[in-house]
Design a protein around this motif. Structure first.
Motif, PDB file in Angstrom:
ATOM      1  N   PRO A   1       1.914  11.312   0.769  1.00  0.00           N
ATOM      2  CA  PRO A   1       2.174  11.952   2.058  1.00  0.00           C
ATOM      3  C   PRO A   1       1.594  13.359   2.131  1.00  0.00           C
ATOM      4  O   PRO A   1       1.734  14.147   1.193  1.00  0.00           O
TER       5      PRO A   1
ATOM      6  N   VAL B   1       6.820   4.323   6.309  1.00  0.00           N
ATOM      7  CA  VAL B   1       6.492   5.275   7.382  1.00  0.00           C
ATOM      8  C   VAL B   1       6.347   4.535   8.708  1.00  0.00           C
ATOM      9  O   VAL B   1       6.817   5.003   9.745  1.00  0.00           O
ATOM     10  N   TYR B   2       5.711   3.354   8.673  1.00  0.00           N
ATOM     11  CA  TYR B   2       5.624   2.544   9.889  1.00  0.00           C
ATOM     12  C   TYR B   2       7.021   2.184  10.397  1.00  0.00           C
ATOM     13  O   TYR B   2       7.262   2.178  11.608  1.00  0.00           O
TER      14      TYR B   2
ATOM     15  N   ALA C   1      -4.479   7.464   1.133  1.00  0.00           N
ATOM     16  CA  ALA C   1      -4.041   6.219   0.498  1.00  0.00           C
ATOM     17  C   ALA C   1      -4.026   6.443  -1.007  1.00  0.00           C
ATOM     18  O   ALA C   1      -4.916   7.059  -1.573  1.00  0.00           O
TER      19      ALA C   1
ATOM     20  N   SER D   1      -2.454  11.595   5.664  1.00  0.00           N
ATOM     21  CA  SER D   1      -2.068  11.235   4.307  1.00  0.00           C
ATOM     22  C   SER D   1      -3.135  10.368   3.662  1.00  0.00           C
ATOM     23  O   SER D   1      -3.768   9.544   4.314  1.00  0.00           O
TER      24      SER D   1
ATOM     25  N   ARG E   1       5.087   9.623  -3.587  1.00  0.00           N
ATOM     26  CA  ARG E   1       4.371   8.486  -3.022  1.00  0.00           C
ATOM     27  C   ARG E   1       5.320   7.723  -2.110  1.00  0.00           C
ATOM     28  O   ARG E   1       6.511   7.636  -2.395  1.00  0.00           O
TER      29      ARG E   1
ATOM     30  N   ILE F   1       0.996   5.600  -0.027  1.00  0.00           N
ATOM     31  CA  ILE F   1       0.264   6.789   0.394  1.00  0.00           C
ATOM     32  C   ILE F   1       0.811   7.994  -0.352  1.00  0.00           C
ATOM     33  O   ILE F   1       1.944   7.981  -0.834  1.00  0.00           O
TER      34      ILE F   1
ATOM     35  N   THR G   1       0.832  -1.190   0.000  1.00  0.00           N
ATOM     36  CA  THR G   1       0.000   0.000   0.000  1.00  0.00           C
ATOM     37  C   THR G   1       0.875   1.251   0.000  1.00  0.00           C
ATOM     38  O   THR G   1       1.805   1.362   0.793  1.00  0.00           O
TER      39      THR G   1
ATOM     40  N   LEU H   1       0.884  10.746   9.115  1.00  0.00           N
ATOM     41  CA  LEU H   1       0.446   9.528   8.429  1.00  0.00           C
ATOM     42  C   LEU H   1      -1.076   9.465   8.376  1.00  0.00           C
ATOM     43  O   LEU H   1      -1.658   9.134   7.347  1.00  0.00           O
ATOM     44  N   ARG H   2      -1.722   9.829   9.461  1.00  0.00           N
ATOM     45  CA  ARG H   2      -3.193   9.826   9.492  1.00  0.00           C
ATOM     46  C   ARG H   2      -3.779  10.842   8.516  1.00  0.00           C
ATOM     47  O   ARG H   2      -4.867  10.640   8.000  1.00  0.00           O
TER      48      ARG H   2
ATOM     49  N   ARG I   1       3.431   2.759   2.688  1.00  0.00           N
ATOM     50  CA  ARG I   1       2.956   2.963   4.067  1.00  0.00           C
ATOM     51  C   ARG I   1       3.899   2.266   5.044  1.00  0.00           C
ATOM     52  O   ARG I   1       4.189   2.780   6.123  1.00  0.00           O
TER      53      ARG I   1
END
Length: 140
Positions: A6, A74-75, A130, A128, A68, A4, A2, A125-126, A71
């Motif tokens: 950003p 970022v985690y 998808a 951003s 892009r 995102i 996946t 992140l929240r 995800r």
């Protein structure tokens, strides 16, 4: 995988993280000898910590520049920051070193700064979106 797109908030948090890593990395790697006496840590330890931060800073700057992002990347940044905070506390409580009061304050201050940056990255992140089109293209 996946992807995102950003948010500006996430990009800024990654840039802040990169800048903090670069500044701290340079300070510790170049100033290890002078800081060792003040902080109560061996110069090799300080230099090693600084040298670890420099490639991290480059990677964070690279991630911040992408249109892009996976995800998972970022985690990983968030997870590594959490490990850095935990290791910072462990260094103080494990008794491996005999830091001075200034050394304890330095470790706690940088751990707190990393915690703030990590929270900013979580918020970013929240915010951003998808990238469903990008994710579909990768699957094809």
């Amino acid at each position: 995988m996946t992807f995102i797109q950003p948010s500006r908030f996430l990009r800024n948090a990654l840039v802040l993280d990169a800048a903090a890593c670069a500044a701290t990395g340079l300070l510790l790697s170049l100033g290890a000898g002078a800081l060792a006496g003040l902080l109560g840590f061996p110069p090799e330890f300080l230099r090693g910590a600084g040298l670890v931060l420099l490639p991290c800073a480059a990677l964070l700057a690279f991630l911040a520049s992408r249109v892009r992002l996976p995800r998972l990347a970022v985690y990983a940044v968030i997870g590594i920051n959490i490990l850095w905070i935990a290791d910072s506390v462990l260094i103080l409580v494990a008794g491996w070193f005999q830091p001075s009061g200034l050394g304890i304050a330095f470790v706690l201050a940088q751990a707190a700064a990393v915690a703030v940056v990590t929270e900013l990255e979580v918020i970013g992140l929240r915010k951003s979106a998808a990238d469903e089109v990008g994710a579909e293209a990768v699957r094809l």
